[in-house]
Design a protein around this motif. Structure first.
Motif, PDB file in Angstrom:
ATOM      1  N   MET A  70     -30.747  -3.649  12.591  1.00  0.00           N
ATOM      2  CA  MET A  70     -31.008  -4.665  11.577  1.00  0.00           C
ATOM      3  C   MET A  70     -30.032  -5.830  11.738  1.00  0.00           C
ATOM      4  O   MET A  70     -28.830  -5.632  11.931  1.00  0.00           O
ATOM      5  N   ASP A  71     -30.561  -7.028  11.653  1.00  0.00           N
ATOM      6  CA  ASP A  71     -29.787  -8.254  11.870  1.00  0.00           C
ATOM      7  C   ASP A  71     -29.850  -9.097  10.601  1.00  0.00           C
ATOM      8  O   ASP A  71     -30.895  -9.647  10.274  1.00  0.00           O
ATOM      9  N   PHE A  72     -28.725  -9.202   9.884  1.00  0.00           N
ATOM     10  CA  PHE A  72     -28.731  -9.939   8.625  1.00  0.00           C
ATOM     11  C   PHE A  72     -28.758 -11.448   8.852  1.00  0.00           C
ATOM     12  O   PHE A  72     -29.315 -12.192   8.045  1.00  0.00           O
ATOM     13  N   ILE A  73     -28.156 -11.919   9.946  1.00  0.00           N
ATOM     14  CA  ILE A  73     -28.109 -13.361  10.210  1.00  0.00           C
ATOM     15  C   ILE A  73     -29.499 -13.881  10.574  1.00  0.00           C
ATOM     16  O   ILE A  73     -29.966 -14.883  10.040  1.00  0.00           O
ATOM     17  N   GLN A  74     -30.181 -13.189  11.492  1.00  0.00           N
ATOM     18  CA  GLN A  74     -31.515 -13.608  11.917  1.00  0.00           C
ATOM     19  C   GLN A  74     -32.621 -13.071  11.004  1.00  0.00           C
ATOM     20  O   GLN A  74     -33.779 -13.472  11.135  1.00  0.00           O
ATOM     21  N   LYS A  75     -32.256 -12.167  10.101  1.00  0.00           N
ATOM     22  CA  LYS A  75     -33.203 -11.590   9.134  1.00  0.00           C
ATOM     23  C   LYS A  75     -34.427 -10.997   9.834  1.00  0.00           C
ATOM     24  O   LYS A  75     -35.565 -11.444   9.652  1.00  0.00           O
ATOM     25  N   ASN A  76     -34.193  -9.966  10.658  1.00  0.00           N
ATOM     26  CA  ASN A  76     -35.299  -9.316  11.356  1.00  0.00           C
ATOM     27  C   ASN A  76     -35.880  -8.170  10.531  1.00  0.00           C
ATOM     28  O   ASN A  76     -36.384  -7.189  11.062  1.00  0.00           O
ATOM     29  N   GLY A 156     -31.368   6.912  12.999  1.00  0.00           N
ATOM     30  CA  GLY A 156     -31.305   5.966  14.114  1.00  0.00           C
ATOM     31  C   GLY A 156     -31.114   4.523  13.716  1.00  0.00           C
ATOM     32  O   GLY A 156     -31.030   3.640  14.578  1.00  0.00           O
ATOM     33  N   LEU A 157     -31.030   4.241  12.434  1.00  0.00           N
ATOM     34  CA  LEU A 157     -30.849   2.866  11.984  1.00  0.00           C
ATOM     35  C   LEU A 157     -29.423   2.392  12.259  1.00  0.00           C
ATOM     36  O   LEU A 157     -28.464   3.134  12.065  1.00  0.00           O
ATOM     37  N   GLN A 158     -29.296   1.154  12.716  1.00  0.00           N
ATOM     38  CA  GLN A 158     -27.976   0.546  12.896  1.00  0.00           C
ATOM     39  C   GLN A 158     -27.872  -0.671  11.982  1.00  0.00           C
ATOM     40  O   GLN A 158     -28.692  -1.577  12.042  1.00  0.00           O
ATOM     41  N   LEU A 159     -26.832  -0.682  11.159  1.00  0.00           N
ATOM     42  CA  LEU A 159     -26.615  -1.796  10.247  1.00  0.00           C
ATOM     43  C   LEU A 159     -25.915  -2.928  10.980  1.00  0.00           C
ATOM     44  O   LEU A 159     -25.194  -2.713  11.952  1.00  0.00           O
ATOM     45  N   TRP A 160     -26.126  -4.143  10.511  1.00  0.00           N
ATOM     46  CA  TRP A 160     -25.496  -5.319  11.114  1.00  0.00           C
ATOM     47  C   TRP A 160     -23.968  -5.226  11.048  1.00  0.00           C
ATOM     48  O   TRP A 160     -23.397  -4.621  10.155  1.00  0.00           O
ATOM     49  N   THR A 161     -23.328  -5.858  12.019  1.00  0.00           N
ATOM     50  CA  THR A 161     -21.864  -5.862  12.097  1.00  0.00           C
ATOM     51  C   THR A 161     -21.330  -6.776  10.998  1.00  0.00           C
ATOM     52  O   THR A 161     -21.705  -7.937  10.917  1.00  0.00           O
ATOM     53  N   HIS A 162     -20.441  -6.242  10.158  1.00  0.00           N
ATOM     54  CA  HIS A 162     -19.970  -6.999   8.994  1.00  0.00           C
ATOM     55  C   HIS A 162     -18.577  -6.530   8.603  1.00  0.00           C
ATOM     56  O   HIS A 162     -18.054  -5.577   9.172  1.00  0.00           O
ATOM     57  N   TYR A 163     -17.961  -7.223   7.652  1.00  0.00           N
ATOM     58  CA  TYR A 163     -16.684  -6.734   7.135  1.00  0.00           C
ATOM     59  C   TYR A 163     -16.706  -6.650   5.624  1.00  0.00           C
ATOM     60  O   TYR A 163     -17.458  -7.343   4.948  1.00  0.00           O
ATOM     61  N   ASP A 164     -15.871  -5.749   5.112  1.00  0.00           N
ATOM     62  CA  ASP A 164     -15.696  -5.580   3.669  1.00  0.00           C
ATOM     63  C   ASP A 164     -14.275  -5.971   3.297  1.00  0.00           C
ATOM     64  O   ASP A 164     -13.326  -5.670   4.016  1.00  0.00           O
ATOM     65  N   VAL A 165     -14.131  -6.636   2.167  1.00  0.00           N
ATOM     66  CA  VAL A 165     -12.828  -7.130   1.737  1.00  0.00           C
ATOM     67  C   VAL A 165     -11.956  -6.001   1.196  1.00  0.00           C
ATOM     68  O   VAL A 165     -10.742  -5.968   1.410  1.00  0.00           O
ATOM     69  N   SER A 193     -19.892 -15.123  11.215  1.00  0.00           N
ATOM     70  CA  SER A 193     -20.615 -16.132  10.441  1.00  0.00           C
ATOM     71  C   SER A 193     -20.584 -15.650   9.000  1.00  0.00           C
ATOM     72  O   SER A 193     -21.350 -14.771   8.618  1.00  0.00           O
ATOM     73  N   GLY A 194     -19.640 -16.183   8.209  1.00  0.00           N
ATOM     74  CA  GLY A 194     -19.398 -15.623   6.884  1.00  0.00           C
ATOM     75  C   GLY A 194     -18.766 -14.250   7.046  1.00  0.00           C
ATOM     76  O   GLY A 194     -17.798 -14.092   7.781  1.00  0.00           O
ATOM     77  N   ASP A 195     -19.345 -13.247   6.385  1.00  0.00           N
ATOM     78  CA  ASP A 195     -18.809 -11.893   6.518  1.00  0.00           C
ATOM     79  C   ASP A 195     -19.625 -11.045   7.490  1.00  0.00           C
ATOM     80  O   ASP A 195     -19.484  -9.831   7.540  1.00  0.00           O
ATOM     81  N   LYS A 196     -20.483 -11.692   8.294  1.00  0.00           N
ATOM     82  CA  LYS A 196     -21.286 -10.998   9.302  1.00  0.00           C
ATOM     83  C   LYS A 196     -20.899 -11.480  10.697  1.00  0.00           C
ATOM     84  O   LYS A 196     -20.489 -12.624  10.886  1.00  0.00           O
ATOM     85  N   SER A 197     -21.041 -10.589  11.678  1.00  0.00           N
ATOM     86  CA  SER A 197     -20.794 -10.961  13.064  1.00  0.00           C
ATOM     87  C   SER A 197     -22.119 -11.267  13.754  1.00  0.00           C
ATOM     88  O   SER A 197     -23.136 -10.617  13.496  1.00  0.00           O
ATOM     89  N   GLU A 198     -22.097 -12.259  14.653  1.00  0.00           N
ATOM     90  CA  GLU A 198     -23.290 -12.571  15.430  1.00  0.00           C
ATOM     91  C   GLU A 198     -23.562 -11.511  16.494  1.00  0.00           C
ATOM     92  O   GLU A 198     -24.670 -11.425  17.017  1.00  0.00           O
TER      93      GLU A 198
END
Length: 233
Positions: A70-76, A156-165, A193-198
């Motif tokens: 899943m890609d949060f930046i590209q919203k797939n 098998g789901l992979q979440l988008w690369t991100h960070y938590d504060v 890009s914000g709190d998500k990685s490309e």
């Protein structure tokens, strides 16, 4: 170019109490897997049928994606709503007879408050029938406790690369989860890009687009049912 990331193993600790956690683990500010904790009745009760029955038919908003990454930046992915019990059974399937996009689609639920813009996620409010089964380790004083996010995903789901504060305790109740983490010191190499990685595919990144990613060192572990991962903010 062959990509061979630098991997740092995540240390494991067994039967950790509050004193040991604060003295040996918390101050180090590095990830740690905590094993053999008392997490409550969820460890024996939480089957697909039990969770769906206890959660009932309330409507939940879920992510649906045709791809496992899943890609949060590209919203797939798309957002859809399902009764909770229906969603749980669909998330447990590999092939779907009923679906939104395709028979191979993946699902992801991240619990939200009544007003997602204002209310924090709290499993005791959103899923009280299930919350009573889980015992969250009491390593922090109650006024430090911010939220408890209930998550269910397809295999098998992979979440988008991100960070938590904030500091996190990630409790794996059922199934397994592979977790890849990066130190905040490596943020310059993660193309944020914000709190998500490309960089979505951290195992096979596009090094033409993301050449600095080769300098990022990863912490990696696989959580088994009953493991708790401490993730420093």
């Amino acid at each position: 170019m062959e990509f061979r990331p630098t991997k740092i193993p995540v240390p494991e600790y067994s039967e950790v109490d509050k004193q040991r956690f604060l003295q040996e683990i918390y101050g180090v500010r590095k990830p740690a897997v905590l094993k053999n904790l008392d997490l409550g009745a969820c460890m024996t009760r939480w089957t697909v049928d039990y969770i769906s029955r206890k959660g009932g038919g309330r409507e939940v908003k879920i992510h649906v994606s045709e791809l496992p990454q899943m890609d949060f930046i590209q919203k797939n992915f798309i957002y859809r709503s399902l009764p909770f019990d229906v969603f749980v059974h669909r998330a447990a399937e590999n092939k779907h007879k009923e679906f939104f996009i395709s028979e191979d689609e993946k699902y992801y639920l991240r619990s939200l408050g009544e007003d997602p813009r204002k209310d924090i996620a709290d499993i005791s409010k959103q899923f009280p029938e299930l919350a009573e089964d889980i015992q969250i380790p009491e390593f922090f004083v109650k006024d430090q406790f911010f939220s408890s996010v209930f998550r269910i995903s397809s295999s098998g789901l992979q979440l988008w690369t991100h960070y938590d504060v904030m500091d996190n305790l990630l409790i794996q109740v059922t199934g397994t989860k592979r977790v890849v983490l990066y130190s905040p010191r490596d943020a310059p190499y993660l193309y944020l890009s914000g709190d998500k990685s490309e960089v979505l595919d951290v195992d096979n990144p596009d090094l033409v687009r993301y050449p600095l990613f080769t300098q990022a060192r990863r912490y990696e572990c696989t959580l088994q049912a009953g493991d708790v991962l401490f993730i420093p903010g």
